[in-house]
Scaffold this active site. Structure first.
Site, PDB file in Angstrom:
ATOM      1  N   GLU A  97       0.820  -1.213   0.000  1.00 18.44           N
ATOM      2  CA  GLU A  97       0.000   0.000   0.000  1.00 18.44           C
ATOM      3  C   GLU A  97       0.853   1.262   0.000  1.00 18.44           C
ATOM      4  O   GLU A  97       2.037   1.231   0.298  1.00 18.44           O
ATOM      5  CB  GLU A  97      -0.922   0.019   1.224  1.00 18.44           C
ATOM      6  CG  GLU A  97      -0.289  -0.436   2.527  1.00 18.44           C
ATOM      7  CD  GLU A  97       0.894   0.373   3.005  1.00 18.44           C
ATOM      8  OE1 GLU A  97       0.851   1.614   2.890  1.00 18.44           O
ATOM      9  OE2 GLU A  97       1.861  -0.216   3.497  1.00 18.44           O
ATOM     10  N   GLY A 155       6.899   0.434   3.273  1.00 25.62           N
ATOM     11  CA  GLY A 155       5.593   0.174   2.667  1.00 25.62           C
ATOM     12  C   GLY A 155       5.750  -0.059   1.173  1.00 25.62           C
ATOM     13  O   GLY A 155       6.763  -0.602   0.731  1.00 25.62           O
ATOM     14  N   GLU A 156       4.735   0.332   0.410  1.00 23.72           N
ATOM     15  CA  GLU A 156       4.685   0.215  -1.054  1.00 23.72           C
ATOM     16  C   GLU A 156       5.031  -1.180  -1.565  1.00 23.72           C
ATOM     17  O   GLU A 156       5.534  -1.349  -2.678  1.00 23.72           O
ATOM     18  CB  GLU A 156       5.567   1.276  -1.729  1.00 23.72           C
ATOM     19  CG  GLU A 156       7.055   1.141  -1.536  1.00 23.72           C
ATOM     20  CD  GLU A 156       7.859   2.281  -2.171  1.00 23.72           C
ATOM     21  OE1 GLU A 156       8.868   1.974  -2.847  1.00 23.72           O
ATOM     22  OE2 GLU A 156       7.484   3.447  -1.991  1.00 23.72           O
ATOM     23  N   ALA A 157       4.765  -2.218  -0.747  1.00 20.19           N
ATOM     24  CA  ALA A 157       5.011  -3.623  -1.109  1.00 20.19           C
ATOM     25  C   ALA A 157       6.488  -3.946  -1.273  1.00 20.19           C
ATOM     26  O   ALA A 157       6.844  -4.977  -1.841  1.00 20.19           O
ATOM     27  CB  ALA A 157       4.250  -4.023  -2.377  1.00 20.19           C
TER      28      ALA A 157
END
Length: 343
Positions: free
Chosen positions: A165, A307-309
């Site tokens: 996300e 974050g951001e996978a």
């Protein structure tokens, strides 16, 4: 059908949960038997063996494959960001989405290294959720529609889904979800997020506690917890987890916020995230506690909290290593190597 045109309700989500398939136990058994025959002491590859068997169970193949991994990043904005719970303004969410599209983010580099298909999904960034410290984040229809949008991101033919996300203030939402689901004090679930100082940490904890208190009357069901305290990107991740289970696609979860979305799904059905592994332990302080609560020890612990996978994309490489060893190693008989004494 576009996301705005999709009619969906929580009742439909619950109906889908009654149809969740289980793992392929025969494939898992065959994978375990193969592990026992490979030229190594039993269990000596540690969690690589676990990953190989897990992939076999959910891909329904005794010899799993990782030729087509996908990374999916969902981006959403949160109304509570206006209360100063992040070191960055909400505009950064859209700016980072453009960075993903341009190929300049960490997840682009890690996805490329893993030879994974990267997709980024914007969740109405110009329409953030309502401030959870003042009332529900979303109406039921909006939350269910966000879940349905996440479901549509799961396509057939992928060997594994890595979920993540992007959303300024979403660690505040994640903390509120965890407080509502598992109890404790707000301070147990609040971390520094994008780099808060002590004063902002205290504000964040106070707002998380207030959010749960303000919405308390509606928090009688995990989907209502998601509606009141979650974000559009968090709801989409929850939907993607459910759709991946229906498709028997194994899932690698990223850090704290992504795991919080999975916790909502597990609260709906204790076995509903059996197809998921937590890719890494985030440096966000509550993530370790959350992983313990859902019974999923992380695969990696590298002090990451981007974050951001990013952690989930990195774990694809670990899964590829597990598959390479599982499929490529010789058995004791093939290699002419003596097995354990007594065999």
């Amino acid at each position: 059908m576009s996301r705005d045109e999709t009619p969906v309700s929580f009742d439909e989500i619950r109906a889908l949960l009654r149809e969740l398939p289980g793992p392929d136990l025969e494939a898992a058994q065959l994978a375990e038997e193969r592990q026992a025959q490979l030229t190594k002491p039993a269990g000596s590859l540690g969690r690589l063996e676990e990953i190989a068997t897990w992939l076999a169970a959910w891909q329904a193949r005794a010899r799993p494959q990782l030729e087509r991994p996908r990374v999916a990043v969902f981006a959403g904005n949160h109304g509570i960001a206006a209360k100063g719970v992040s070191a960055y303004p909400s505009e950064v969410t859209a700016q980072m989405v453009q960075n993903f599209i341009s190929g300049g983010a960490a997840v682009n580099q890690l996805s490329g290294l893993a030879e994974a298909d990267l997709r980024v999904y914007e969740m109405a960034l110009d329409r953030p959720t309502a401030d959870i410290s003042e009332g529900p984040a979303m109406e039921e229809e909006a939350c269910a529609r966000a879940m349905a949008y996440g479901m549509m991101a799961v396509e057939s033919g992928f060997d594994v889904m890595a979920l993540g996300e992007m959303g300024i203030a979403n660690t505040t939402s994640g903390a509120a979800l965890c407080l509502a689901l598992f109890g404790g004090a707000a301070e147990d679930w609040v971390g520094r997020g994008t780099g808060l100082d002590d004063a902002r940490m205290a504000t964040k904890a106070s707002l998380v506690a207030r959010a749960v208190e303000v919405n308390k009357a509606a928090l009688d069901d995990p989907l209502q917890v998601l509606r009141c305290l979650g974000g559009q990107e968090i709801a989409a991740i929850a939907g993607a987890i459910i759709a991946a289970r229906l498709a028997r696609t194994p899932v690698l979860l990223d850090g704290f916020v992504c795991t919080a979305a999975a916790a909502v799904v597990q609260a709906l059905d204790p076995k509903a995230i059996d197809h998921c592994l937590v890719a890494h332990r985030s440096a966000e302080q509550a993530h370790a506690r959350l992983c313990e609560k859902i019974g999923k020890p992380p695969l990696l612990d590298l002090g990451m909290r981007l974050g951001e996978a990013s952690g989930a994309a990195l774990a694809i490489l670990l899964a590829k290593a597990a598959v390479a060893c599982h499929n490529g190693m010789a058995s004791f008989s093939d290699a002419g190597v003596s097995g354990p004494a007594g065999d």
